[in-house]
Write a protein that holds these residues in place. Structure first.
Motif, PDB file in Angstrom:
ATOM      1  N   TYR A  66      34.972  38.284  37.710  1.00  0.00           N
ATOM      2  CA  TYR A  66      34.843  39.718  37.961  1.00  0.00           C
ATOM      3  C   TYR A  66      33.429  40.056  38.444  1.00  0.00           C
ATOM      4  O   TYR A  66      33.240  40.791  39.415  1.00  0.00           O
ATOM      5  CB  TYR A  66      35.170  40.504  36.691  1.00  0.00           C
ATOM      6  CG  TYR A  66      34.899  41.979  36.804  1.00  0.00           C
ATOM      7  CD1 TYR A  66      35.804  42.816  37.431  1.00  0.00           C
ATOM      8  CD2 TYR A  66      33.729  42.538  36.282  1.00  0.00           C
ATOM      9  CE1 TYR A  66      35.561  44.178  37.540  1.00  0.00           C
ATOM     10  CE2 TYR A  66      33.479  43.893  36.393  1.00  0.00           C
ATOM     11  CZ  TYR A  66      34.391  44.712  37.032  1.00  0.00           C
ATOM     12  OH  TYR A  66      34.130  46.048  37.146  1.00  0.00           O
TER      13      TYR A  66
ATOM     14  N   GLN B  84      32.245  41.788  42.032  1.00  0.00           N
ATOM     15  CA  GLN B  84      31.501  43.047  42.015  1.00  0.00           C
ATOM     16  C   GLN B  84      30.145  42.913  42.712  1.00  0.00           C
ATOM     17  O   GLN B  84      29.717  43.813  43.434  1.00  0.00           O
ATOM     18  CB  GLN B  84      31.311  43.533  40.576  1.00  0.00           C
ATOM     19  CG  GLN B  84      32.590  43.940  39.889  1.00  0.00           C
ATOM     20  CD  GLN B  84      33.267  45.110  40.577  1.00  0.00           C
ATOM     21  OE1 GLN B  84      32.644  46.093  40.936  1.00  0.00           O
ATOM     22  NE2 GLN B  84      34.569  44.988  40.766  1.00  0.00           N
TER      23      GLN B  84
ATOM     24  N   GLU C 238      28.914  44.957  45.980  1.00  0.00           N
ATOM     25  CA  GLU C 238      27.746  45.835  45.863  1.00  0.00           C
ATOM     26  C   GLU C 238      26.618  45.420  46.812  1.00  0.00           C
ATOM     27  O   GLU C 238      26.035  46.265  47.493  1.00  0.00           O
ATOM     28  CB  GLU C 238      27.225  45.802  44.426  1.00  0.00           C
ATOM     29  CG  GLU C 238      26.004  46.673  44.204  1.00  0.00           C
ATOM     30  CD  GLU C 238      25.477  46.583  42.790  1.00  0.00           C
ATOM     31  OE1 GLU C 238      24.240  46.551  42.639  1.00  0.00           O
ATOM     32  OE2 GLU C 238      26.286  46.533  41.842  1.00  0.00           O
TER      33      GLU C 238
ATOM     34  N   VAL D  55      38.759  43.963  44.865  1.00  0.00           N
ATOM     35  CA  VAL D  55      37.722  44.859  45.406  1.00  0.00           C
ATOM     36  C   VAL D  55      37.831  44.989  46.923  1.00  0.00           C
ATOM     37  O   VAL D  55      36.933  45.483  47.581  1.00  0.00           O
ATOM     38  CB  VAL D  55      36.286  44.422  44.984  1.00  0.00           C
ATOM     39  CG1 VAL D  55      36.111  44.529  43.488  1.00  0.00           C
ATOM     40  CG2 VAL D  55      35.926  43.050  45.505  1.00  0.00           C
TER      41      VAL D  55
END
Length: 76
Positions: free
Chosen positions: A38, A42, A46, A69
């Motif tokens: 995860y 992320q 980002e 995502v």
């Protein structure tokens, strides 16, 4: 005090890991669970918001988290 769980186990997605630890931590919230698969997804999203495809080495859980995502994943 709130409890957070961080793991370098990339065999599980965040949701699967959350389910797995429910017997030990029945009140743990999903947003307090951070397996490496995860976190990797992320971080890519980002730090590289315009990325669309990621080549990964690892388990299918990383692939699933990348896809969660919005990233296309290549590898396995």
């Amino acid at each position: 005090a709130k409890v957070y769980v961080v793991s370098n186990n990339d065999l599980q997605t965040r949701h699967n890991f959350h389910e797995m630890i429910q017997s030990e931590l029945p009140t743990i919230e999903l947003n307090h669970v951070y397996p490496s698969s995860y976190l990797a997804a992320q971080m890519i999203k980002e730090k590289h918001p315009f990325a669309s495809t990621v080549r990964f080495v690892g388990m299918d859980s990383i692939k699933e988290e990348l896809e969660n995502v919005g990233l296309k994943s290549l590898g396995g």
